[in-house]
Design a protein around this motif. Structure first.
Motif, mmCIF file in Angstrom:
data_model
loop_
_atom_site.group_PDB
_atom_site.id
_atom_site.type_symbol
_atom_site.label_atom_id
_atom_site.label_comp_id
_atom_site.label_asym_id
_atom_site.label_seq_id
_atom_site.Cartn_x
_atom_site.Cartn_y
_atom_site.Cartn_z
ATOM 1 N N GLN A 77 -3.758 -92.007 -44.027
ATOM 2 C CA GLN A 77 -4.050 -93.374 -44.859
ATOM 3 C C GLN A 77 -6.043 -93.147 -43.881
ATOM 4 N N LYS A 78 -6.596 -92.918 -44.965
ATOM 5 C CA LYS A 78 -8.153 -92.775 -44.105
ATOM 6 C C LYS A 78 -8.809 -94.205 -44.017
ATOM 7 N N PRO A 79 -9.486 -94.128 -42.365
ATOM 8 C CA PRO A 79 -10.151 -95.826 -42.924
ATOM 9 C C PRO A 79 -11.348 -95.884 -43.516
ATOM 10 N N LYS A 80 -11.630 -96.409 -43.766
ATOM 11 C CA LYS A 80 -12.956 -96.706 -44.816
ATOM 12 C C LYS A 80 -13.934 -97.783 -44.547
ATOM 13 N N SER A 81 -14.327 -98.719 -43.162
ATOM 14 C CA SER A 81 -15.031 -99.201 -43.513
ATOM 15 C C SER A 81 -16.000 -99.063 -42.300
ATOM 16 N N SER A 82 -15.572 -98.922 -41.749
ATOM 17 C CA SER A 82 -16.488 -98.733 -40.581
ATOM 18 C C SER A 82 -16.244 -97.196 -38.943
ATOM 19 N N ILE A 83 -17.365 -97.094 -37.896
ATOM 20 C CA ILE A 83 -16.077 -96.796 -36.811
ATOM 21 C C ILE A 83 -15.675 -97.322 -35.881
ATOM 22 N N SER A 84 -15.106 -98.403 -35.991
ATOM 23 C CA SER A 84 -14.258 -99.675 -35.312
ATOM 24 C C SER A 84 -12.364 -98.694 -36.323
ATOM 25 N N ALA A 85 -12.982 -98.534 -37.288
ATOM 26 C CA ALA A 85 -11.610 -99.330 -37.942
ATOM 27 C C ALA A 85 -10.850 -97.615 -37.544
ATOM 28 N N PHE A 86 -12.221 -96.681 -37.552
ATOM 29 C CA PHE A 86 -12.106 -94.638 -36.859
ATOM 30 C C PHE A 86 -10.589 -94.798 -35.811
ATOM 31 N N GLN A 87 -11.552 -95.766 -34.695
ATOM 32 C CA GLN A 87 -10.983 -96.387 -33.555
ATOM 33 C C GLN A 87 -9.741 -96.989 -33.399
ATOM 34 N N LYS A 88 -9.320 -97.487 -34.454
ATOM 35 C CA LYS A 88 -8.496 -98.213 -34.387
ATOM 36 C C LYS A 88 -6.599 -97.885 -34.932
ATOM 37 N N LYS A 89 -7.448 -96.930 -36.000
ATOM 38 C CA LYS A 89 -6.877 -95.418 -36.604
ATOM 39 C C LYS A 89 -6.306 -94.838 -35.103
ATOM 40 N N SER A 90 -6.833 -94.524 -34.892
ATOM 41 C CA SER A 90 -7.059 -92.980 -33.833
ATOM 42 C C SER A 90 -5.935 -93.606 -32.968
ATOM 43 N N LYS A 91 -5.714 -95.138 -32.591
ATOM 44 C CA LYS A 91 -4.722 -95.425 -31.750
ATOM 45 C C LYS A 91 -3.892 -95.204 -31.993
ATOM 46 N N VAL A 92 -3.710 -96.199 -33.622
ATOM 47 C CA VAL A 92 -2.376 -96.067 -34.358
ATOM 48 C C VAL A 92 -1.593 -94.760 -33.822
ATOM 49 N N LEU A 93 -2.187 -93.405 -34.460
ATOM 50 C CA LEU A 93 -2.065 -92.316 -34.406
ATOM 51 C C LEU A 93 -1.496 -91.468 -32.878
ATOM 52 N N THR A 94 -2.427 -91.838 -32.070
ATOM 53 C CA THR A 94 -1.518 -91.356 -31.109
ATOM 54 C C THR A 94 -0.323 -92.057 -30.707
ATOM 55 N N MET A 129 -10.245 -90.773 -27.972
ATOM 56 C CA MET A 129 -10.523 -90.670 -26.259
ATOM 57 C C MET A 129 -12.029 -90.574 -26.806
ATOM 58 N N TYR A 130 -12.474 -89.623 -28.154
ATOM 59 C CA TYR A 130 -13.910 -89.263 -28.447
ATOM 60 C C TYR A 130 -14.049 -90.222 -28.788
ATOM 61 N N LEU A 131 -13.443 -90.782 -29.740
ATOM 62 C CA LEU A 131 -14.045 -92.250 -30.818
ATOM 63 C C LEU A 131 -14.515 -93.096 -29.838
ATOM 64 N N HIS A 132 -13.563 -93.557 -28.970
ATOM 65 C CA HIS A 132 -13.194 -94.196 -27.608
ATOM 66 C C HIS A 132 -14.836 -93.925 -27.173
ATOM 67 N N LEU A 133 -15.289 -93.474 -27.067
ATOM 68 C CA LEU A 133 -16.256 -92.812 -25.790
ATOM 69 C C LEU A 133 -17.464 -93.873 -26.439
ATOM 70 N N THR A 134 -18.466 -94.094 -25.324
ATOM 71 C CA THR A 134 -19.568 -95.373 -25.856
ATOM 72 C C THR A 134 -20.599 -94.023 -26.729
ATOM 73 N N GLN A 135 -21.407 -93.189 -26.435
ATOM 74 C CA GLN A 135 -21.924 -91.791 -26.978
ATOM 75 C C GLN A 135 -20.502 -90.939 -27.796
ATOM 76 N N ILE A 136 -20.303 -91.409 -29.020
ATOM 77 C CA ILE A 136 -19.513 -90.828 -29.738
ATOM 78 C C ILE A 136 -19.597 -89.511 -30.459
ATOM 79 N N PRO A 137 -18.916 -88.218 -29.404
ATOM 80 C CA PRO A 137 -20.201 -86.737 -30.222
ATOM 81 C C PRO A 137 -18.700 -86.516 -31.074
ATOM 82 N N HIS A 138 -19.197 -86.931 -32.419
ATOM 83 C CA HIS A 138 -18.859 -86.708 -33.870
ATOM 84 C C HIS A 138 -18.791 -85.556 -34.611
#
Length: 202
Positions: A77-94, A129-138
């Motif tokens: 299930q890939k996030p689609k809307s925003s960076i915050s959606a990817f951040q939430k997904k990474s937390k769930v995956l962990t 961790m990368y997704l929750h940094l202030t400057q995200i290293p994409h």
């Protein structure tokens, strides 16, 4: 009259300064929005997980290992809307990756599988961790997705190896011998009877 002129001059100067500050603020916000858009596009493009099982063993294990099935479903299930959606997904995956460690089925509960799961957890945690940094290293985020895919493949190959070994027929006496190797205390009894050939001292 002079006082009115100076007052008017100060007001004009103040308004001009405010306008300049607003322009600078708006430009900075625009640049930040453009930067975030580039980060989002790159992460969205690189967020491709190996969410389908690579072999029959990994697929079959979904029926009796619910944590494995849930983790793989989350990856698909890939996030689609925003960076915050990817951040939430990474937390769930962990969270889901950590659950794998605590609920390993009997046939996979061995050091090789545990090691693979630990490495997978580390990689998923790094992504979070990368997704929750202030400057995200994409670029690092995209690289981390690739690392997770490699670990997923390695884990599934390990599961397949275990399945193949379990299907090899055991020869007569082999299981007893393996048990003795594992349990050295059983292999060498502590009180051996005296040998018949031992010379007796009168």
């Amino acid at each position: 009259m002079k006082h009115q002129f100076w007052f008017l001059f100060v007001v004009v100067l103040f308004l001009s300064s405010c306008n300049d500050d607003n322009k600078l603020r708006m430009e900075a916000q625009k640049k930040e929005a453009q930067k975030n858009e580039i980060i989002f596009i790159n992460i969205n493009k690189g967020w491709v997980f190996q969410s389908a099982p690579i072999n029959a063993v990994a697929e079959n294990s979904m029926s009796f290992w619910p944590q494995w099935r849930t983790f793989m479903d989350e990856l698909s299930q890939k996030p689609k809307s925003s960076i915050s959606a990817f951040q939430k997904k990474s937390k769930v995956l962990t969270k889901k990756a950590l659950e794998l460690k605590d609920n390993i089925p009997g046939q996979y509960n061995n050091p090789a599988i545990k090691s693979r799961i630990s490495i997978l957890i580390t990689n998923v945690s790094l992504l979070d961790m990368y997704l929750h940094l202030t400057q995200i290293p994409h670029k690092k985020v995209v690289k981390q997705v690739a690392e997770i895919n490699l670990e997923l493949i390695a884990l599934q190959r390990e599961m397949d190896k275990i399945d193949v070994k379990s299907k090899i027929p055991v020869e007569a006496g082999e299981s007893e011998m393996l048990q003795m190797i594992r349990d050295t205390a059983r292999a060498i009894p502590s009180s051996m009877p005296p040998s018949q050939n031992t010379p007796r001292v009168e």
